[in-house]
Design an enzyme around this catalytic site. Structure first.
Site, short mmCIF file in Angstrom:
data_model
loop_
_atom_site.label_atom_id
_atom_site.label_comp_id
_atom_site.label_asym_id
_atom_site.label_seq_id
_atom_site.Cartn_x
_atom_site.Cartn_y
_atom_site.Cartn_z
N GLU A 146 0.87 -1.18 0.00
CA GLU A 146 0.00 0.00 0.00
C GLU A 146 0.91 1.23 0.00
O GLU A 146 1.74 1.38 0.89
CB GLU A 146 -0.90 -0.01 1.25
CG GLU A 146 -1.63 1.28 1.54
CD GLU A 146 -2.49 1.76 0.38
OE1 GLU A 146 -3.25 0.95 -0.18
OE2 GLU A 146 -2.39 2.97 0.03
N ALA B 135 -13.75 3.28 4.68
CA ALA B 135 -15.06 3.31 4.03
C ALA B 135 -15.23 4.66 3.34
O ALA B 135 -15.68 5.62 3.94
CB ALA B 135 -16.16 3.07 5.04
N CYS C 198 -17.41 5.59 1.28
CA CYS C 198 -18.80 6.02 1.23
C CYS C 198 -19.27 6.66 2.54
O CYS C 198 -20.31 7.29 2.58
CB CYS C 198 -19.71 4.84 0.91
SG CYS C 198 -19.31 4.08 -0.65
N TYR D 104 -47.45 -7.00 -0.04
CA TYR D 104 -48.49 -6.00 0.23
C TYR D 104 -48.89 -6.05 1.69
O TYR D 104 -49.27 -7.10 2.19
CB TYR D 104 -49.71 -6.24 -0.65
CG TYR D 104 -50.98 -5.60 -0.12
CD1 TYR D 104 -50.99 -4.27 0.25
CD2 TYR D 104 -52.15 -6.34 0.03
CE1 TYR D 104 -52.14 -3.67 0.76
CE2 TYR D 104 -53.31 -5.76 0.54
CZ TYR D 104 -53.29 -4.43 0.91
OH TYR D 104 -54.42 -3.85 1.42
#
Lengths: 483, 483
Positions: free
Chosen positions: A34, A42, A44, A458
């Protein structure tokens, strides 16, 4: 099998692959490089951190480096893979300390993600102007928005954070007026976040409705909701420039091609979210095949055109369930799923990465929206379909049950085959999650008559007898029958 | 084509058929016979009327008689069809006024619905004991629950209402303690309704968990929720008897087969909801074929075994999407859809009535639940499947987003084929409507690996990266792989 499985990038796709690989092949080695300090965050969740709904930045991390270590993954942060030699099966690595070395691999996964584009203007070096695509930017925006004496440094409670940048932004006077450049979903989420922090927020969008990929019906309802909550929405208003030398002072927007007629709005915060592009530079010169958006082309198992080299996540294509063609739609589930599948495949259990349907949902204050498949006519025609569409407005609950709310459903079908190829849903009452019904129907290649006959739930608190999705299918089916 | 299309029953199936028929064949005649005074009422809304969430009974009516008239439908209320002569193609009609006549038909639709069963005890003639399956019962319960001087007669604002019964119940002292006999979905909804009216509510259920058809995971979470809201749930506690001569005084429950060891709970209200059965008596002697539950057997177009005689709604079977066999699952969408399809078919446009998947959802205070397909092992085995099941608990949103709530998903698959055959979902955060995803997957005959690869929506306020449905599929897929 003497060399390790090498993974480039320690976010959703990379760490999912490494974790799955170690579970399935506990005797084999996996190394994850990395280049930065952050892992497994995260993306988001960042607007919700800026908004203050999420109290601590550490809440946005799925895995800590020590947890990764406990999984038996050899994680090397501050290690950038700069080139790949697919013949020799090695990668060249440069470390943050200035060292460099070559690492051989048996299999290689490129999970390098994407980065924010800034469009024609450049926010770098201007205080108060940000692009939101990494945790350091989120921490800096959060600090910048706070009054200098009210900022809580414990908010950015992750050791990887750029502390100097946070402190510098925290010390600046708090802004009052914000420009969001780009009305995609990050722009919409940031508008809510900054309004929640008490700012006067303006969203600038190049085209005629927000959330272009969600279609007009969604864009209009979301713009109404933003307006009702005090956010000013400027459509057909491309931002020309960010004005300011040291600190942002204004945005100019809406002029003609030469900038004639542009207007100026003074702001003391600008957040640019006009798009992202895949990080593929490490494969330059390898001859790897690229696909849509310049992303790395992959097959149904995540393999690139180079032997033993896989790609996954925001830097890679995936097969689209409707078109059957490789597409580039960088989203969180796609990355996690592909990484996990590739981890299994490399470990010896060939696993398909799965199609994508372009399913996306977004919250804007009390409005919820979702989209899936091919929503725009151009996208449908490019894929060889003859799109027919209908938008209906139907109740989210039985009319007599309190809280029933107008829900707009758009369905798009192919005229000849009657096949459902896309759709969107918008409304304030459990609208977003309903898109999963359409996603499932799309992936099953259902026709509109088949959708109309679905036995959907429903009960008065949750849906009228004919769910809005069924109402839309009924109307579109009628239109198809007339054609 | 000299005789009319005759419809028996003026509720969901009957009026859907008549309306569609008139739209498609405006020159032809349709006559609808309804033995009672009520038409087109929303049965599913009655608990919410009793609760007081729905202010006026008229809100529960979809169509008024004059609206039916405007559609060109010849509606005759107070007309009971007592026999059918399929050879002569006539029905015998008796009117509330004591007249009788024969009516010839070209096509006949039997849409006579179902009626409540009372089990081993009979509530008739006992004040304060009710079965809830028609509007008059709902109006009477509502009036009975009110303090005599606080009842608002405008609540029951429909001319068809049994005014005398309402007034008699309104005059009685208001109850304090209610027994709900039967913990199916009507029982659960009535428990919430009566608790909302301030009563001390006890629910008695014969088997070990509420909502038997929804499976154990749902039953337990719903029981917890009822308990948390002050409702007492008695499981494995069949009610033995309603005690009281003129007015209900107690229920006895939980004894052995001879009633030994039964307990007694004093109550001043009892609502019985232990099941319904189809109304088929008008076809006695015709030799019509019956199916599950004694309902009228129909084919994919709603045709019975008698020429030119159709059946739809709560009195008829429909094909089950998983088993492919006729099943009896009386629900609102099934009735509306079948009626509409038959109306089109009789008008000359053959239209399939559509499969049923047994999709049902229920609200219990702040808990939501859904079920679809074959949830119980017995049902699965009876249909020739070898059921394998997993229940997972997963978050409804990203863990860091406020409001994330535990959502239990149960998936049931067939061991050999890996096909998804049923499922349930329960949780407080947008759980119910997620069942539509499973219903769509079931109707598409998806396998569990296919469900695991669905591209479902992800955004922190609505779902974690891996939606609870995907988590469940992942776990069940693992179990199937081990088998």
């Amino acid at each position: 099998m003497s060399d390790p499985f090498v993974v480039v990038g320690a976010d959703a796709a990379g760490l999912s692959a490494a974790s799955k690989f170690r579970r399935e092949a506990p005797d084999r080695e996996v190394v994850v490089f990395e280049k930065g300090r952050w892992i497994s965050y995260a993306f988001c969740g960042m607007p919700y951190f800026v908004e203050g709904r999420v109290e601590r930045m550490s809440d946005l991390l799925s895995l800590s480096p020590s947890e990764v270590d406990e999984r038996g993954i050899d994680l090397r942060r501050g290690h950038e893979v700069v080139t790949v030699d697919p013949e020799a099966k090695t990668v060249a690595v440069e470390t943050a300390d200035g060292d460099s070395f070559e690492q051989p691999y048996d299999d290689l996964l490129v999970a390098t993600g994407a980065r924010a584009t800034t469009g024609p203007f450049d926010a770098r070096g201007v205080d108060g102007a940000f692009t939101l695509h990494d945790m350091d930017a989120a921490a800096a925006i959060d600090a910048y928005v706070a009054e200098p004496d009210a900022y809580d440094p414990a908010r950015a409670d992750v050791s990887a954070v750029d502390r100097e940048r946070v402190e510098r932004n925290a010390a600046m006077p708090a802004p009052e007026t914000a420009a969001i450049v780009g009305g995609g979903y990050v722009g919409v989420e940031m508008a809510e976040a900054l309004a929640g922090r008490g700012l006067d927020v303006h969203v600038f969008h190049r085209s005629g409705h927000l959330l272009s990929d969600f279609g007009e019906a969604v864009g209009e309802r979301v713009a109404e909701e933003l307006g009702a909550k005090g956010v000013t929405v400027h459509t057909n208003a491309p931002v020309e420039a960010l004005v300011g030398d040291d600190r942002i002072e204004a945005v100019t927007f809406g002029g003609d091609a030469d900038g004639e007629g542009a207007e100026t709005l003074p702001v003391d915060l600008a957040v640019v979210g006009v798009g992202i592009r895949p990080n593929t530079e490490l494969l330059d010169g390898t001859g790897v095949e690229l696909g849509e958006g310049g992303a790395i082309l992959t097959d149904g198992h995540g393999r690139t055109s180079l032997s033993d080299v896989y790609a996954a996540g925001d830097c890679a294509t995936a097969f689209h369930a409707v078109t059957g063609e490789p597409a580039w739609m960088p989203l969180g589930l796609t990355a996690n799923r592909a990484g996990r599948a590739i981890g299994a495949t490399v470990a010896g259990d060939p696993t398909p990465v799965g199609d994508i349907a372009g399913t996306a949902v977004v919250k804007a204050f009390d409005m919820e929206a979702g989209r899936v498949g091919l929503v725009g006519d151009d996208a449908a025609r490019d894929a060889g379909f003859d799109p027919v569409r209908e938008t209906v407005t139907a109740g989210s609950r039985s009319g007599y049950y309190p809280g029933a709310a107008e829900t707009d459903v758009t369905l798009v079908a192919d005229r000849d085959s009657g096949r459902l190829i896309g759709g969107s849903i918008v409304g304030p009452d459990r609208a977003a999650i309903r898109i999963d019904t359409l996603a499932t129907a799309l992936e099953a290649d259902m026709t509109v008559p088949e959708v109309e006959r679905l036995d959907l739930a429903y009960a008065p608190p949750f849906s009228p007898v004919w769910d809005p999705v069924l109402v839309a299918a009924k109307v579109l089916n009628g239109t198809l029958g007339e054609a």
